[in-house]
Enzyme design. Structure first.
Site, PDB file in Angstrom:
ATOM      1  N   ASP A 166       4.580  48.749 -25.452  1.00  0.00           N
ATOM      2  CA  ASP A 166       3.707  47.600 -25.408  1.00  0.00           C
ATOM      3  C   ASP A 166       3.962  46.960 -24.041  1.00  0.00           C
ATOM      4  O   ASP A 166       4.893  47.339 -23.330  1.00  0.00           O
ATOM      5  CB  ASP A 166       4.045  46.640 -26.564  1.00  0.00           C
ATOM      6  CG  ASP A 166       2.911  45.648 -26.797  1.00  0.00           C
ATOM      7  OD1 ASP A 166       2.802  45.100 -27.916  1.00  0.00           O
ATOM      8  OD2 ASP A 166       2.124  45.428 -25.851  1.00  0.00           O
ATOM      9  N   TRP A 167       3.146  46.026 -23.681  1.00  0.00           N
ATOM     10  CA  TRP A 167       3.176  45.506 -22.294  1.00  0.00           C
ATOM     11  C   TRP A 167       4.470  44.714 -22.045  1.00  0.00           C
ATOM     12  O   TRP A 167       4.648  43.625 -22.586  1.00  0.00           O
ATOM     13  CB  TRP A 167       1.916  44.701 -22.034  1.00  0.00           C
ATOM     14  CG  TRP A 167       0.824  45.516 -21.400  1.00  0.00           C
ATOM     15  CD1 TRP A 167       0.080  45.199 -20.307  1.00  0.00           C
ATOM     16  CD2 TRP A 167       0.353  46.812 -21.799  1.00  0.00           C
ATOM     17  NE1 TRP A 167      -0.841  46.171 -20.018  1.00  0.00           N
ATOM     18  CE2 TRP A 167      -0.674  47.211 -20.899  1.00  0.00           C
ATOM     19  CE3 TRP A 167       0.679  47.708 -22.824  1.00  0.00           C
ATOM     20  CZ2 TRP A 167      -1.357  48.417 -20.992  1.00  0.00           C
ATOM     21  CZ3 TRP A 167       0.009  48.909 -22.915  1.00  0.00           C
ATOM     22  CH2 TRP A 167      -0.999  49.255 -22.018  1.00  0.00           C
TER      23      TRP A 167
END
Ligand code: GLC
Length: 739
Positions: free
Chosen positions: A253-254
């Site tokens: 995920d970011w």
């Protein structure tokens, strides 16, 4: 003569990897957010508004690919510097509403339309579907997710992935795994039993991987039993690849996770959005022997496998002009089947166009198409209920209309002042509910029926506040009470429409309404869908994908879920930086969350331990017609059983029904929920008197439970009951099956 560098093809990936420098390998794994790589592959010029890219390595013919959100539609900037045209994307119904259709074919059709926009706008992978389990109704991202039940969630995910990928573009099923709360999401440690993991929180991912092979999977921010999801070899290699046969790429995920070398070693090969530090981490880790070259090369090869599948690599000449009109029709069709009719006392619905409608509730005039955060979509329009009613041919009471016209203007001004100053992760200020008593009294004389819409919108980065989001607000209750009193006194009916991203408290007020329908967040065509259900041109066929309990405190996870409040900032991820890679704090429900309820999530808990605490059961939904079921047959077939049920439309309007097959296990070898969903089927539209036979297939393996001592799946011998149910609390037909 210098050897000509090999140019990437689907068949020479090994040679290309062998020809790559360490810098080029690091660049292929780390997203375009890192500018350190001196290749010319930095892709600011990708698709503006896309969430991320990968680096190109032109020397070897490796293009950059583009990744963009989200589960309810493609999210890219609608306007661009110097571009005449706009780049709007269809805002489809939210994941929870797609699951409420219980119609996998329809969800696959949504995927095909959504995937076409990914393709035609030049994106290679869309960062969806979101499939995490609805563990608790206060989770801020439940709107993006499907259900409390892993089978329903897994089947919906598989349908969506197949639909999207049929366009030759990729998906990124997320967030793998156990991302069930937003509070402190980057650092929260989900602590749960192996059985709860396998049977509930991983099962949905497993079904979708085995059925639909998503091109990529996105790991979650959180820890699972002390190990970061993105750094866990057991999860990403042992389970995902070796056991389930996943063949794609895993991305973070970011900004997820910490130890880049550990992530790549574990099998999380793509680091998004990428940063100079992450890029350098890889190079340092290899040079210092902390990351084996074999691990690095394996990860690079996997990313190149993805690249060669992408439209970018194939040089697809995208149009930047997908057919948004055709996709709006798909959006409408999906939303029509996702509306859940919760109550319809003495034929309050459908309403006729001859009836003058008093339309209350600020949300009727400012409809909510979807949730906030990365799950948002820049839609070309949103049809609110006022417009939907008018387009459908309803008459509205002009006194009420005039009031809201001016009131909404004032509220828009006030909200814009506040919203203009708030950062993205603060809930948007919405119009306050009004209680115009004179207008209510007058309309009770001049109108024939009252519609009231209540709205809830929330999203990524924070969970919902019990008092401001889950229970109805004072003003909402005042409005409902006043309208209910005035209209009932005049012998007229009141209909409540819930335009919500997730469950709200219903028991205290449901008796004030003659009819209640949940239209979730239905996307850009919302007002048209609701108007069509209200006048009966669409017969609602949605079913709840989660349980609605009589009160929040009855929720099995309530004792182990964060309760945010005004004095406790809702999102610790901004405050609770880690000291190194160890926990700086250890606070219950914030730094760690105990999944004490284990496998007893949703109906698995309520139907087993507290059926009386259920306001509306999982799988519940009414229709304007009625159905009769008969001739249930169970016969052995292949890897399990085929169950057939005949469904007849016994009412006087066409409609669709859903047969939900639950299985009750003997429960002698270990504790088992009272019943578990093992298959479901939706009928086609049946005319009055028309019958059809639905077939539901139950596999023997799906009856297995995870035996923690043995560390394996086990199917218990003995007598099972196959229950054809209209919802989790209502078996209609039963058959015994001996194993
Ligand atoms: C966000 C979300 C994830 C999204 C990604 C890119 O933090 O958790 O769902 O796809 O970042 O926007």
């Amino acid at each position: 003569m210098a050897l000509q560098a090999p140019q990437l093809t689907p068949d020479n990936i090994r040679d290309v990897v062998a020809a790559m420098t360490l810098e080029e390998k690091a660049a292929v794994l780390v997203g375009g957010g890192s500018k350190a790589f001196n290749g010319i592959g930095n892709t600011d010029k990708g698709v503006p508004g896309a969430a991320g890219t990968t680096h190109a390595v032109p020397r070897l013919g490796i293009p950059s690919i583009v990744l963009a959100d989200g589960p309810a539609g493609l999210r890219i900037n609608p306007n661009r510097e110097g571009a005449e045209q706009t780049f709007y994307c269809t805002g489809f119904p939210i994941g929870t509403m797609l699951a409420s259709t219980w119609n996998t074919e329809l969800v696959e059709e949504v995927g095909r339309a959504m995937g076409n926009e990914v393709l035609e706008y030049g994106v290679d992978v869309i960062l969806g579907p979101g499939v995490n389990i609805h563990r608790n109704p206060l989770c801020g991202r439940n709107f993006e997710y499907y259900s409390e039940d892993p089978l329903l969630a897994g089947e919906m995910a598989a349908a969506m992935i197949s639909g999207i990928q049929s366009n030759g573009v990729g998906t990124s099923m997320k967030h793998f795994a156990v991302n069930s709360q937003e509070l402190n999401r980057l650092h929260n440690d989900a602590r749960l039993s192996e059985r709860a993991l396998r049977e509930i929180y991983l099962r949905n991912f497993e079904i979708a991987v085995r059925k639909a092979q998503p091109w990529t999977i996105m790991t979650s921010y959180n820890y699972i039993n002390g190990v970061h999801a993105s750094e866990s070899p057991d999860l990403l290699t042992g389970l995902l690849r070796d056991e389930w046969g996943f063949q794609g790429v895993v991305m973070t995920d970011w900004g997820g996770g910490y130890d880049t070398a550990a992530q790549i070693h574990a099998g999380n090969e793509m680091i998004q959005p990428g940063s100079d530090r992450r890029y350098q981490d890889i190079i340092d880790a290899v040079n210092e022997g902390r990351l084996a070259l074999a691990d690095l090369d394996r990860s690079v090869a996997r990313v190149l496998e993805l690249v060669v599948k992408s439209p970018k690599f194939k040089g697809y000449a995208y149009s930047d002009a997908p057919d948004l009109t055709a996709h709006a029709a798909v959006c409408r069709k999906a939303a029509d089947e996702g509306v859940v009719l919760m109550k319809n006392r003495s034929g309050a619905l459908p309403a006729s166009h001859a009836e003058k409608i008093a339309l209350f509730g600020v949300t009727s005039y400012q409809f909510i198409a979807g949730g906030t955060g990365s799950g948002n979509v820049h839609r070309p329009y949103v049809v609110d209920l006022r417009q939907g009613l008018a387009d459908a041919g309803f008459l509205v009471d002009m006194g009420v209309d005039a009031f809201y016209a001016s009131y909404m203007e004032d509220e828009a001004f006030r909200c814009n002042l506040i919203n203009g100053k708030s950062p993205w992760y603060i809930d948007r200020e919405r119009p306050l509910e009004a209680v115009p008593s004179e207008v209510i009294a007058a309309s009770a004389r001049t109108a024939d029926k009252a519609f009231i819409t209540f709205g809830r919108v929330f999203g990524e980065g924070k969970d919902r506040d019990l008092h401001y989001s889950y229970v109805l607000q004072e003003r909402e209750l005042e409005l409902l009470t006043a309208v209910s009193k005035a209209f009932h006194k005049a012998g007229k009916k009141v209909v409540v429409i819930l335009n919500i991203g997730g469950v709200v408290d219903m028991a205290p007020w449901q008796d004030l309404a003659d009819a209640i329908l949940i239209c979730w967040q239905p996307g850009e065509e919302g007002g048209n869908t609701v108007a069509a259900v209200l006048d009966g041109s669409v017969n609602p066929s949605g079913r709840l994908p989660m349980t609605i309990s009589k009160a929040y405190e009855y929720e099995p996870s309530a004792p182990n879920f964060p309760r945010i409040s005004a004095d406790k900032p809702f999102n610790y991820s901004f405050y609770r930086r880690l000291a190194g890679n160890k926990k700086a704090y250890d606070i219950k429900d914030i730094d760690y969350t105990d999944y004490e309820e284990g496998i007893y999530v949703g109906y698995r808990y309520f139907q087993t331990f507290a059926p009386r605490h259920v306001a509306y059961p999982f799988g519940y939904g009414l229709s304007y017609t009625s159905f009769k079921w008969g001739k249930m047959k169970v016969r052995e077939a292949g890897d399990g059983w085929d169950v057939t049920v005949q469904v007849t439309n016994a009412g006087d309007v066409p409609g669709k029904d859903v047969v939900e097959l639950f299985v009750h296990a003997p429960g002698k070898d270990m504790d088992k929920p009272e019943r578990e969903l093992k298959a479901f089927a939706k009928t086609p539209l049946l005319a009055p008197g028309e019958a059809c036979t639905v077939t539901l297939h139950v596999t023997r393996d799906s009856l297995a439970s995870w035996d923690e001592e043995a560390g394996t799946w086990a199917v218990e011998p003995g007598r099972y009951r196959f229950l054809a149910c209209s919802d989790a609390a209502t078996p209609v037909l039963r058959r015994r099956v001996r194993l």
